[in-house]
Design an enzyme around this catalytic site. Sequence first.
Site, PDB file in Angstrom:
ATOM      1  N   THR A  13       0.843  -1.192   0.000  1.00 11.78           N
ATOM      2  CA  THR A  13       0.000   0.000   0.000  1.00 11.78           C
ATOM      3  C   THR A  13       0.882   1.248   0.000  1.00 11.78           C
ATOM      4  O   THR A  13       0.629   2.206  -0.740  1.00 11.78           O
ATOM      5  CB  THR A  13      -0.933  -0.013   1.238  1.00 11.78           C
ATOM      6  OG1 THR A  13      -1.778  -1.169   1.135  1.00 11.78           O
ATOM      7  CG2 THR A  13      -1.763   1.243   1.332  1.00 11.78           C
ATOM      8  N   GLN A  65       1.064 -10.040  -6.206  1.00 11.08           N
ATOM      9  CA  GLN A  65       0.558 -11.410  -6.360  1.00 11.08           C
ATOM     10  C   GLN A  65       1.383 -12.229  -7.344  1.00 11.08           C
ATOM     11  O   GLN A  65       1.041 -13.375  -7.639  1.00 11.08           O
ATOM     12  CB  GLN A  65      -0.914 -11.376  -6.807  1.00 11.08           C
ATOM     13  CG  GLN A  65      -1.844 -10.716  -5.810  1.00 11.08           C
ATOM     14  CD  GLN A  65      -2.046 -11.530  -4.533  1.00 11.08           C
ATOM     15  OE1 GLN A  65      -1.717 -12.714  -4.465  1.00 11.08           O
ATOM     16  NE2 GLN A  65      -2.605 -10.895  -3.508  1.00 11.08           N
ATOM     17  N   SER A  92       5.316  -7.036  -1.464  1.00  9.85           N
ATOM     18  CA  SER A  92       5.003  -7.037  -0.037  1.00  9.85           C
ATOM     19  C   SER A  92       5.375  -8.398   0.541  1.00  9.85           C
ATOM     20  O   SER A  92       4.922  -9.431   0.041  1.00  9.85           O
ATOM     21  CB  SER A  92       3.496  -6.785   0.125  1.00  9.85           C
ATOM     22  OG  SER A  92       3.193  -6.462   1.444  1.00  9.85           O
ATOM     23  N   ALA A  93       6.211  -8.403   1.601  1.00  6.72           N
ATOM     24  CA  ALA A  93       6.804  -9.657   2.095  1.00  6.72           C
ATOM     25  C   ALA A  93       5.769 -10.680   2.547  1.00  6.72           C
ATOM     26  O   ALA A  93       5.951 -11.881   2.365  1.00  6.72           O
ATOM     27  CB  ALA A  93       7.764  -9.343   3.239  1.00  6.72           C
ATOM     28  N   CYS A 145      -9.695  -6.893   1.631  1.00  9.53           N
ATOM     29  CA  CYS A 145      -9.805  -5.444   1.749  1.00  9.53           C
ATOM     30  C   CYS A 145     -11.180  -4.972   1.299  1.00  9.53           C
ATOM     31  O   CYS A 145     -11.578  -3.848   1.561  1.00  9.53           O
ATOM     32  CB  CYS A 145      -8.751  -4.764   0.896  1.00  9.53           C
ATOM     33  SG  CYS A 145      -7.205  -5.649   0.899  1.00  9.53           S
TER      34      CYS A 145
HETATM   35  N1  7TS Z   1      -1.779  -5.120  -4.102  1.00 11.21           N
HETATM   36  C1  7TS Z   1      -2.360  -6.314  -4.332  1.00 11.21           C
HETATM   37  C2  7TS Z   1      -2.454  -6.840  -5.723  1.00 11.21           C
HETATM   38  C3  7TS Z   1      -2.859  -7.055  -3.268  1.00 11.21           C
HETATM   39  O1  7TS Z   1      -3.411  -8.235  -3.508  1.00 11.21           O
HETATM   40  C4  7TS Z   1      -2.774  -6.524  -1.948  1.00 11.21           C
HETATM   41  C5  7TS Z   1      -3.388  -7.243  -0.798  1.00 11.21           C
HETATM   42  C6  7TS Z   1      -2.140  -5.296  -1.771  1.00 11.21           C
HETATM   43  C7  7TS Z   1      -1.675  -4.610  -2.870  1.00 11.21           C
HETATM   44  C8  7TS Z   1      -1.948  -4.663  -0.430  1.00 11.21           C
HETATM   45  O2  7TS Z   1      -0.858  -5.225   0.198  1.00 11.21           O
HETATM   46  P1  7TS Z   1      -0.363  -4.689   1.641  1.00 11.21           P
HETATM   47  O3  7TS Z   1       0.970  -5.318   1.827  1.00 11.21           O
HETATM   48  O4  7TS Z   1      -0.309  -3.245   1.597  1.00 11.21           O
HETATM   49  O5  7TS Z   1      -1.373  -5.182   2.625  1.00 11.21           O
HETATM   50  N2  7TS Z   1      -4.457  -8.079  -1.177  1.00 11.21           N
HETATM   51  C9  7TS Z   1      -5.318  -8.744  -0.374  1.00 11.21           C
HETATM   52  C10 7TS Z   1      -6.237  -9.677  -0.855  1.00 11.21           C
HETATM   53  O6  7TS Z   1      -6.377 -10.054  -2.012  1.00 11.21           O
HETATM   54  N3  7TS Z   1      -6.935 -10.161   0.186  1.00 11.21           N
HETATM   55  O7  7TS Z   1      -6.494  -9.536   1.278  1.00 11.21           O
HETATM   56  C11 7TS Z   1      -5.499  -8.659   0.960  1.00 11.21           C
END
Ligand code: 7TS
Length: 386
Positions: A73, A182, A202-203, A327
């Site tokens: 994020t 992903q 993202s780890a 989310c």
């Molecule tokens: N981008 C993608 C493509 C994601 O799937 C997610 C989290 C994020 C960004 C955000 O990552 P963070 O490290 O900032 O939390 N996606 C999901 C999901 O698909 N189900 O729960 C979280």
Amino acid sequence: MERIYLDNNATTIVDPAVRDAMEPFFCHMYGNPNSLHSFGIEVRPYLHQAMEQLYTGINAADDDDIVINSCATEGNNTVILGFYFNLLKDTRKKHIITTQLEHPCIRESCRYLETHGVKVTYLAPDRDGMITAEAVRGAITDQTALVSVMWANNETGLILPIKEIAEVCRERGVYLHTDAVQAIGKIKVDVQEVPVDFLTFSAHKFHGPKGVGGLYIRNGVSLPPLLHGGEQMGGRRAGTVDVPGMVAMGKAMELANQHLAFEQTEVRRLRDKLEDALLKIDDVLVVGRRELRTPNTVYVSIRGVEGEALIWDLNQNGIAASTGSACASESLEASPILTAIGADKELAHTGVRLSLSRFTTEQEIDFTIYTISKAVMRLRQLSTSY
Ligand code: 7TS
């Protein structure tokens, strides 16, 4: 009851080897790497090693940057908001192209920029759930500054044609950002083969801890920091670096790449086994051709079975799945991806995502297949519309 975790696109278990790698940095080597005394100095080689693991992991060049931050994020916001301050604010280039498939952290930062006069195009997926390079080409104007398209989709697992999109952006002289959250750990991510300018990861999505991520920036591309302050990360991101998190992310990246072949064979085999069993149920729709998806994900719609009801039923049986992005799980709206691929209104409320990892076992998949078939029978009997 042993629980079964099939929500690996939301987050993953920390690999015990990753936990072991980070452990010494809590109570033994806890210095601030910017300090001039031994506590600080002794930490630095480990950060250097973590950086090497990250550079190798995505095949970054020596003069590229990887900025360590707190999550995807943050990385995504850094790119979108950074572009505003760098380019969009004071020039004619006031246009960003992104997609309707992106995570809310891209979508909402773009919406925010719209309130500052930036024009944003949100490309809709086609009938296959895809965004084509041609669609991107068609949307680029001479005002376009940035294209942001995810590498792989979190809900369906569909892998977007990011290489072709990168070629279009190069040709048209437009910067390209990709959210590779992903993709890392599931498919090969190589920034030499696919020349993106910015890439987010993202780890916790590849068996590292939560709260640490990275932003790749191609050599020479300027981007102002989101967080201003100290000189950490070469001034690109202020704030004391999360040492255990960074060490862990480096280790997690190394392990992710070592397990890529396993993802492509074993994880894929188990996913396919589950998918084949789901497809034996009547009136079922799986989104996206298998070979175009990450090997761990299946997104299924089962007519007459509300997504939330199935998730609840599975949870009662110790199985964790989701109706899509955690989310967005508060909203009970029809899935945009299901709507895009032409599912009717009823079907668009039935999407369930099952996402595996290298820790998923065959017995878990067998039990899940059995439990889903039972749940579908039960829920269809209760359904007024089926
Ligand atoms: N981008 C993608 C493509 C994601 O799937 C997610 C989290 C994020 C960004 C955000 O990552 P963070 O490290 O900032 O939390 N996606 C999901 C999901 O698909 N189900 O729960 C979280």
